[in-house]
Design a protein around this motif. Sequence first.
Motif, PDB file in Angstrom:
ATOM      1  N   ARG A 292       0.814  -1.223   0.000  1.00 56.67           N
ATOM      2  CA  ARG A 292       0.000   0.000   0.000  1.00 56.67           C
ATOM      3  C   ARG A 292       0.846   1.271   0.000  1.00 56.67           C
ATOM      4  O   ARG A 292       0.298   2.367  -0.071  1.00 56.67           O
ATOM      5  N   ILE A 293       2.169   1.152   0.093  1.00 57.68           N
ATOM      6  CA  ILE A 293       3.044   2.324   0.148  1.00 57.68           C
ATOM      7  C   ILE A 293       3.722   2.496  -1.213  1.00 57.68           C
ATOM      8  O   ILE A 293       4.314   1.548  -1.740  1.00 57.68           O
ATOM      9  N   ALA A 294       3.626   3.689  -1.749  1.00 56.99           N
ATOM     10  CA  ALA A 294       4.153   3.959  -3.088  1.00 56.99           C
ATOM     11  C   ALA A 294       5.659   3.725  -3.157  1.00 56.99           C
ATOM     12  O   ALA A 294       6.400   4.040  -2.227  1.00 56.99           O
ATOM     13  N   VAL A 295       6.099   3.161  -4.275  1.00 56.80           N
ATOM     14  CA  VAL A 295       7.513   2.903  -4.532  1.00 56.80           C
ATOM     15  C   VAL A 295       8.095   4.109  -5.261  1.00 56.80           C
ATOM     16  O   VAL A 295       7.555   4.562  -6.268  1.00 56.80           O
ATOM     17  N   VAL A 296       9.216   4.626  -4.736  1.00 58.92           N
ATOM     18  CA  VAL A 296       9.887   5.781  -5.330  1.00 58.92           C
ATOM     19  C   VAL A 296      11.014   5.329  -6.252  1.00 58.92           C
ATOM     20  O   VAL A 296      11.242   5.893  -7.307  1.00 58.92           O
ATOM     21  N   SER A 297      11.745   4.288  -5.833  1.00 58.50           N
ATOM     22  CA  SER A 297      12.869   3.778  -6.608  1.00 58.50           C
ATOM     23  C   SER A 297      12.808   2.253  -6.604  1.00 58.50           C
ATOM     24  O   SER A 297      12.714   1.638  -5.546  1.00 58.50           O
ATOM     25  N   ASP A 298      12.861   1.667  -7.777  1.00 60.21           N
ATOM     26  CA  ASP A 298      12.703   0.217  -7.916  1.00 60.21           C
ATOM     27  C   ASP A 298      13.975  -0.381  -8.492  1.00 60.21           C
ATOM     28  O   ASP A 298      14.337  -0.094  -9.631  1.00 60.21           O
ATOM     29  N   GLY A 299      14.656  -1.204  -7.707  1.00 60.13           N
ATOM     30  CA  GLY A 299      15.886  -1.843  -8.158  1.00 60.13           C
ATOM     31  C   GLY A 299      15.705  -3.308  -8.491  1.00 60.13           C
ATOM     32  O   GLY A 299      16.682  -4.054  -8.590  1.00 60.13           O
ATOM     33  N   ARG A 300      14.455  -3.750  -8.658  1.00 59.91           N
ATOM     34  CA  ARG A 300      14.198  -5.161  -8.961  1.00 59.91           C
ATOM     35  C   ARG A 300      14.750  -5.541 -10.329  1.00 59.91           C
ATOM     36  O   ARG A 300      14.802  -4.733 -11.244  1.00 59.91           O
ATOM     37  N   SER A 301      15.125  -6.798 -10.447  1.00 57.60           N
ATOM     38  CA  SER A 301      15.629  -7.317 -11.722  1.00 57.60           C
ATOM     39  C   SER A 301      15.249  -8.788 -11.823  1.00 57.60           C
ATOM     40  O   SER A 301      14.766  -9.389 -10.861  1.00 57.60           O
ATOM     41  N   LEU A 302      15.500  -9.368 -12.983  1.00 58.22           N
ATOM     42  CA  LEU A 302      15.260 -10.792 -13.159  1.00 58.22           C
ATOM     43  C   LEU A 302      16.132 -11.593 -12.196  1.00 58.22           C
ATOM     44  O   LEU A 302      15.677 -12.560 -11.586  1.00 58.22           O
ATOM     45  N   GLY A 303      17.389 -11.178 -12.043  1.00 64.68           N
ATOM     46  CA  GLY A 303      18.286 -11.868 -11.112  1.00 64.68           C
ATOM     47  C   GLY A 303      17.763 -11.840  -9.691  1.00 64.68           C
ATOM     48  O   GLY A 303      17.847 -12.831  -8.965  1.00 64.68           O
ATOM     49  N   ASP A 304      17.189 -10.706  -9.292  1.00 64.69           N
ATOM     50  CA  ASP A 304      16.603 -10.567  -7.964  1.00 64.69           C
ATOM     51  C   ASP A 304      15.475 -11.575  -7.769  1.00 64.69           C
ATOM     52  O   ASP A 304      15.395 -12.249  -6.747  1.00 64.69           O
ATOM     53  N   ARG A 305      14.626 -11.691  -8.757  1.00 64.64           N
ATOM     54  CA  ARG A 305      13.512 -12.651  -8.669  1.00 64.64           C
ATOM     55  C   ARG A 305      14.030 -14.083  -8.618  1.00 64.64           C
ATOM     56  O   ARG A 305      13.498 -14.916  -7.885  1.00 64.64           O
ATOM     57  N   ILE A 306      15.052 -14.381  -9.395  1.00 61.11           N
ATOM     58  CA  ILE A 306      15.607 -15.740  -9.440  1.00 61.11           C
ATOM     59  C   ILE A 306      16.176 -16.135  -8.074  1.00 61.11           C
ATOM     60  O   ILE A 306      15.917 -17.239  -7.580  1.00 61.11           O
ATOM     61  N   VAL A 307      16.943 -15.235  -7.435  1.00 62.86           N
ATOM     62  CA  VAL A 307      17.528 -15.606  -6.148  1.00 62.86           C
ATOM     63  C   VAL A 307      16.471 -15.673  -5.044  1.00 62.86           C
ATOM     64  O   VAL A 307      16.610 -16.465  -4.109  1.00 62.86           O
ATOM     65  N   LEU A 308      15.395 -14.888  -5.142  1.00 60.70           N
ATOM     66  CA  LEU A 308      14.296 -15.014  -4.187  1.00 60.70           C
ATOM     67  C   LEU A 308      13.641 -16.388  -4.309  1.00 60.70           C
ATOM     68  O   LEU A 308      13.331 -17.040  -3.309  1.00 60.70           O
ATOM     69  N   VAL A 309      13.435 -16.838  -5.545  1.00 61.63           N
ATOM     70  CA  VAL A 309      12.865 -18.166  -5.772  1.00 61.63           C
ATOM     71  C   VAL A 309      13.826 -19.242  -5.262  1.00 61.63           C
ATOM     72  O   VAL A 309      13.407 -20.207  -4.611  1.00 61.63           O
ATOM     73  N   ALA A 310      15.120 -19.083  -5.537  1.00 59.98           N
ATOM     74  CA  ALA A 310      16.118 -20.060  -5.073  1.00 59.98           C
ATOM     75  C   ALA A 310      16.090 -20.189  -3.558  1.00 59.98           C
ATOM     76  O   ALA A 310      16.156 -21.299  -3.017  1.00 59.98           O
ATOM     77  N   ALA A 311      15.984 -19.054  -2.856  1.00 55.95           N
ATOM     78  CA  ALA A 311      15.917 -19.095  -1.392  1.00 55.95           C
ATOM     79  C   ALA A 311      14.655 -19.815  -0.945  1.00 55.95           C
ATOM     80  O   ALA A 311      14.700 -20.648  -0.025  1.00 55.95           O
ATOM     81  N   GLY A 312      13.530 -19.552  -1.588  1.00 56.54           N
ATOM     82  CA  GLY A 312      12.283 -20.235  -1.245  1.00 56.54           C
ATOM     83  C   GLY A 312      12.341 -21.733  -1.496  1.00 56.54           C
ATOM     84  O   GLY A 312      11.850 -22.529  -0.696  1.00 56.54           O
ATOM     85  N   VAL A 313      12.976 -22.106  -2.590  1.00 55.90           N
ATOM     86  CA  VAL A 313      13.131 -23.530  -2.907  1.00 55.90           C
ATOM     87  C   VAL A 313      13.995 -24.214  -1.841  1.00 55.90           C
ATOM     88  O   VAL A 313      13.665 -25.290  -1.340  1.00 55.90           O
ATOM     89  N   GLY A 314      15.107 -23.574  -1.471  1.00 53.28           N
ATOM     90  CA  GLY A 314      16.017 -24.177  -0.500  1.00 53.28           C
ATOM     91  C   GLY A 314      15.494 -24.192   0.925  1.00 53.28           C
ATOM     92  O   GLY A 314      15.749 -25.130   1.677  1.00 53.28           O
ATOM     93  N   LEU A 315      14.756 -23.141   1.292  1.00 54.61           N
ATOM     94  CA  LEU A 315      14.260 -23.032   2.664  1.00 54.61           C
ATOM     95  C   LEU A 315      12.877 -23.645   2.863  1.00 54.61           C
ATOM     96  O   LEU A 315      12.456 -23.804   4.009  1.00 54.61           O
TER      97      LEU A 315
END
Length: 194
Positions: free
Chosen positions: A30-53
Motif C-alpha cells: 500500500r506504500i508507493a515505490v519511489v525507486s525500484d531496483g528489482r531485476s530478473l536476477g533478484d527474482r531468481i535468487v528469491l525463488v532459489a531461497a524459497g526452494v532451498g528453505l
Amino acid sequence: MTQTFAHAVWIAGLIAWFAIRWPHQRRSRRIAVVSDGRSLGDRIVLVAAGVGLALIPVIYMATGFPAAADYTFRPWMGWIGTALLVLCLVMFHVSHRQLGKNWSVTLEIRERHQLVTDGLYRYVRHPMYSSFWLWAIAQAFLIPNFAAGFAGLVGVGLLYFYRVGREEELMRRTFGADYDKYAARTGRVIPRVF
C-alpha cells in the motif's frame, strides 16, 4: 528429541515465518515505490531461497526423497536446531517491526523511506539476512539429509551474495554520507567487535 519432533519444529517454524511476514508484506503493497531496483536476477535468487528453505525440505519430509542423502539424527541436533530456529524467528520478527514501513521484499525505496539505525540495526545492517542464515543452519540440524537439510544454506547463500551489495548500493544512492557513516560502524550480518 526425535527426528519426527525435529521435523514438526521445522514445520512450525515455517508457519511462524509466514505468519510474521504476512502483515508486513500486505502493508508494504500500500506504500508507493519511489525507486525500484528489482531485476530478473533478484527474482531468481528469491525463488532459489524459497526452494532451498521451503520446497526441497517439504518434498523430503513428504516423500523421503532422496533417502540416500540421509545422515544419522541425534537428539542434540534437534535441540540446537530448535534454539537456532527460535532465535531466527525472534530476529525476523523484530527486524520487520523495526523497519516498519521501510521494509519491502524486493529492492525498493518507498515513499518517505528512512534509514533505520536503531534496535538490531544498531549492530548489523542486515539482521533479516542474519535471521535467514540462522534458519538455514537450523534446517541442517533439524532435517538430517544432505540435500534437504543443506538446501537452505545454498538458497540463502545465493540470495545473500547476489543481493546484499545491490541493497547497500541502493541505500548509498538514497542516503549518501549518512549510509556510509552507518556502514562504517556496523557489520553486515554479524556485529562488529571493536
